[in-house]
Design a protein around this motif. Structure first.
Motif, PDB file in Angstrom:
ATOM      1  N   MET A   1       0.838  -1.167   0.000  1.00 53.82           N
ATOM      2  CA  MET A   1       0.000   0.000   0.000  1.00 53.82           C
ATOM      3  C   MET A   1       0.894   1.245   0.000  1.00 53.82           C
ATOM      4  O   MET A   1       1.839   1.352   0.766  1.00 53.82           O
ATOM      5  CB  MET A   1      -0.893  -0.006   1.246  1.00 53.82           C
ATOM      6  N   VAL A   2       0.606   2.182  -0.830  1.00 52.11           N
ATOM      7  CA  VAL A   2       1.355   3.434  -0.907  1.00 52.11           C
ATOM      8  C   VAL A   2       0.630   4.466  -0.066  1.00 52.11           C
ATOM      9  O   VAL A   2      -0.590   4.548  -0.064  1.00 52.11           O
ATOM     10  CB  VAL A   2       1.459   3.912  -2.371  1.00 52.11           C
ATOM     11  N   THR A   3       1.407   5.255   0.665  1.00 46.41           N
ATOM     12  CA  THR A   3       0.825   6.291   1.499  1.00 46.41           C
ATOM     13  C   THR A   3       1.555   7.608   1.255  1.00 46.41           C
ATOM     14  O   THR A   3       2.630   7.635   0.668  1.00 46.41           O
ATOM     15  CB  THR A   3       0.877   5.903   2.988  1.00 46.41           C
ATOM     16  N   THR A   4       0.980   8.664   1.692  1.00 44.85           N
ATOM     17  CA  THR A   4       1.566   9.989   1.530  1.00 44.85           C
ATOM     18  C   THR A   4       1.972  10.520   2.896  1.00 44.85           C
ATOM     19  O   THR A   4       1.243  10.355   3.864  1.00 44.85           O
ATOM     20  CB  THR A   4       0.534  10.960   0.899  1.00 44.85           C
ATOM     21  N   ILE A   5       3.146  11.138   2.943  1.00 48.67           N
ATOM     22  CA  ILE A   5       3.571  11.779   4.179  1.00 48.67           C
ATOM     23  C   ILE A   5       3.863  13.246   3.880  1.00 48.67           C
ATOM     24  O   ILE A   5       4.200  13.601   2.750  1.00 48.67           O
ATOM     25  CB  ILE A   5       4.815  11.102   4.801  1.00 48.67           C
ATOM     26  N   GLN A   6       3.741  14.066   4.889  1.00 50.08           N
ATOM     27  CA  GLN A   6       4.040  15.481   4.730  1.00 50.08           C
ATOM     28  C   GLN A   6       5.423  15.760   5.290  1.00 50.08           C
ATOM     29  O   GLN A   6       5.788  15.259   6.355  1.00 50.08           O
ATOM     30  CB  GLN A   6       3.004  16.339   5.464  1.00 50.08           C
ATOM     31  N   LEU A   7       6.185  16.558   4.540  1.00 47.82           N
ATOM     32  CA  LEU A   7       7.534  16.919   4.967  1.00 47.82           C
ATOM     33  C   LEU A   7       7.659  18.434   4.959  1.00 47.82           C
ATOM     34  O   LEU A   7       7.080  19.113   4.106  1.00 47.82           O
ATOM     35  CB  LEU A   7       8.581  16.354   4.001  1.00 47.82           C
ATOM     36  N   ASN A   8       8.416  18.939   5.902  1.00 47.37           N
ATOM     37  CA  ASN A   8       8.749  20.354   5.842  1.00 47.37           C
ATOM     38  C   ASN A   8       9.614  20.595   4.613  1.00 47.37           C
ATOM     39  O   ASN A   8      10.336  19.704   4.152  1.00 47.37           O
ATOM     40  CB  ASN A   8       9.514  20.788   7.098  1.00 47.37           C
ATOM     41  N   GLU A   9       9.591  21.791   4.119  1.00 46.19           N
ATOM     42  CA  GLU A   9      10.348  22.128   2.901  1.00 46.19           C
ATOM     43  C   GLU A   9      11.842  21.900   3.082  1.00 46.19           C
ATOM     44  O   GLU A   9      12.519  21.409   2.173  1.00 46.19           O
ATOM     45  CB  GLU A   9      10.065  23.581   2.516  1.00 46.19           C
ATOM     46  N   VAL A  11      13.276  19.640   4.958  1.00 49.56           N
ATOM     47  CA  VAL A  11      13.525  18.195   4.917  1.00 49.56           C
ATOM     48  C   VAL A  11      13.498  17.712   3.476  1.00 49.56           C
ATOM     49  O   VAL A  11      14.348  16.921   3.045  1.00 49.56           O
ATOM     50  CB  VAL A  11      12.483  17.423   5.766  1.00 49.56           C
ATOM     51  N   LYS A  12      12.559  18.201   2.701  1.00 47.54           N
ATOM     52  CA  LYS A  12      12.459  17.830   1.287  1.00 47.54           C
ATOM     53  C   LYS A  12      13.729  18.257   0.544  1.00 47.54           C
ATOM     54  O   LYS A  12      14.282  17.484  -0.251  1.00 47.54           O
ATOM     55  CB  LYS A  12      11.237  18.460   0.642  1.00 47.54           C
ATOM     56  N   ARG A  13      14.241  19.450   0.821  1.00 46.22           N
ATOM     57  CA  ARG A  13      15.470  19.917   0.162  1.00 46.22           C
ATOM     58  C   ARG A  13      16.656  19.041   0.560  1.00 46.22           C
ATOM     59  O   ARG A  13      17.512  18.718  -0.275  1.00 46.22           O
ATOM     60  CB  ARG A  13      15.741  21.376   0.509  1.00 46.22           C
ATOM     61  N   ALA A  14      16.702  18.657   1.830  1.00 47.27           N
ATOM     62  CA  ALA A  14      17.788  17.779   2.285  1.00 47.27           C
ATOM     63  C   ALA A  14      17.722  16.436   1.570  1.00 47.27           C
ATOM     64  O   ALA A  14      18.753  15.903   1.133  1.00 47.27           O
ATOM     65  CB  ALA A  14      17.716  17.584   3.793  1.00 47.27           C
ATOM     66  N   LEU A  15      16.536  15.889   1.427  1.00 48.87           N
ATOM     67  CA  LEU A  15      16.377  14.625   0.693  1.00 48.87           C
ATOM     68  C   LEU A  15      16.759  14.800  -0.769  1.00 48.87           C
ATOM     69  O   LEU A  15      17.382  13.918  -1.368  1.00 48.87           O
ATOM     70  CB  LEU A  15      14.939  14.106   0.814  1.00 48.87           C
ATOM     71  N   ASP A  16      16.394  15.937  -1.353  1.00 49.34           N
ATOM     72  CA  ASP A  16      16.760  16.212  -2.749  1.00 49.34           C
ATOM     73  C   ASP A  16      18.275  16.216  -2.926  1.00 49.34           C
ATOM     74  O   ASP A  16      18.792  15.710  -3.925  1.00 49.34           O
ATOM     75  CB  ASP A  16      16.190  17.564  -3.207  1.00 49.34           C
ATOM     76  N   LYS A  22      17.912   9.091 -10.419  1.00 48.28           N
ATOM     77  CA  LYS A  22      16.825   8.112 -10.543  1.00 48.28           C
ATOM     78  C   LYS A  22      16.300   7.606  -9.207  1.00 48.28           C
ATOM     79  O   LYS A  22      15.392   6.796  -9.175  1.00 48.28           O
ATOM     80  CB  LYS A  22      17.280   6.937 -11.405  1.00 48.28           C
ATOM     81  N   GLU A  23      16.873   8.066  -8.115  1.00 50.09           N
ATOM     82  CA  GLU A  23      16.407   7.620  -6.806  1.00 50.09           C
ATOM     83  C   GLU A  23      15.131   8.361  -6.410  1.00 50.09           C
ATOM     84  O   GLU A  23      14.967   9.542  -6.704  1.00 50.09           O
ATOM     85  CB  GLU A  23      17.465   7.859  -5.723  1.00 50.09           C
ATOM     86  N   THR A  24      14.294   7.635  -5.710  1.00 47.90           N
ATOM     87  CA  THR A  24      13.078   8.240  -5.179  1.00 47.90           C
ATOM     88  C   THR A  24      13.323   8.628  -3.723  1.00 47.90           C
ATOM     89  O   THR A  24      14.313   8.233  -3.117  1.00 47.90           O
ATOM     90  CB  THR A  24      11.895   7.250  -5.245  1.00 47.90           C
ATOM     91  N   TYR A  25      12.389   9.397  -3.190  1.00 45.26           N
ATOM     92  CA  TYR A  25      12.484   9.725  -1.764  1.00 45.26           C
ATOM     93  C   TYR A  25      12.441   8.444  -0.933  1.00 45.26           C
ATOM     94  O   TYR A  25      13.144   8.311   0.062  1.00 45.26           O
ATOM     95  CB  TYR A  25      11.363  10.674  -1.346  1.00 45.26           C
ATOM     96  N   GLU A  26      11.620   7.517  -1.349  1.00 47.54           N
ATOM     97  CA  GLU A  26      11.544   6.241  -0.628  1.00 47.54           C
ATOM     98  C   GLU A  26      12.891   5.531  -0.641  1.00 47.54           C
ATOM     99  O   GLU A  26      13.323   4.986   0.379  1.00 47.54           O
ATOM    100  CB  GLU A  26      10.464   5.339  -1.224  1.00 47.54           C
ATOM    101  N   ASP A  27      13.570   5.528  -1.793  1.00 45.27           N
ATOM    102  CA  ASP A  27      14.895   4.899  -1.873  1.00 45.27           C
ATOM    103  C   ASP A  27      15.855   5.514  -0.863  1.00 45.27           C
ATOM    104  O   ASP A  27      16.589   4.802  -0.175  1.00 45.27           O
ATOM    105  CB  ASP A  27      15.478   5.053  -3.289  1.00 45.27           C
ATOM    106  N   ILE A  28      15.839   6.837  -0.781  1.00 42.93           N
ATOM    107  CA  ILE A  28      16.726   7.542   0.143  1.00 42.93           C
ATOM    108  C   ILE A  28      16.382   7.195   1.592  1.00 42.93           C
ATOM    109  O   ILE A  28      17.260   6.911   2.404  1.00 42.93           O
ATOM    110  CB  ILE A  28      16.636   9.066  -0.070  1.00 42.93           C
TER     111      ILE A  28
END
Length: 79
Positions: A1-9, A11-16, A22-28
């Motif tokens: 099952m796929v779910t959505t999570i909310q991230l602060n901006e 945190v999203k930049r750090a993951l980026d 080709k990596e996804t946020y999930e991969d990271i």
């Protein structure tokens, strides 16, 4: 099952910054979880090794005291 999570901006930049093209946020996130688990395992191994070394040293000291124990007349005074 796929779910959505909310991230602060931020945190999203750090993951980026951590991902390759080709990596996804999930991969990271999965990679980070695996690294934390590996660090925990290594930490436990180091603690066990340290405890073994401490026990061995303590045993050596105890044996040294046993060798000289008969040379002294140990008496304890109750005050």
């Amino acid at each position: 099952m796929v779910t959505t999570i909310q991230l602060n901006e931020d945190v999203k930049r750090a993951l980026d910054r951590m991902k390759t093209s080709k990596e996804t946020y999930e991969d990271i996130i999965v990679k980070m979880i695996n690294e934390v688990d590996e660090q925990k395992r290594k930490h436990v191994e180091l603690m066990i090794e340290g405890a073994k070394e401490t026990a061995e040293e303590s045993l050596k000291i105890t044996k040294e005291f046993e060798l000289i124990e008969d040379d002294f007349d140990w008496e304890w005074e109750d005050n």
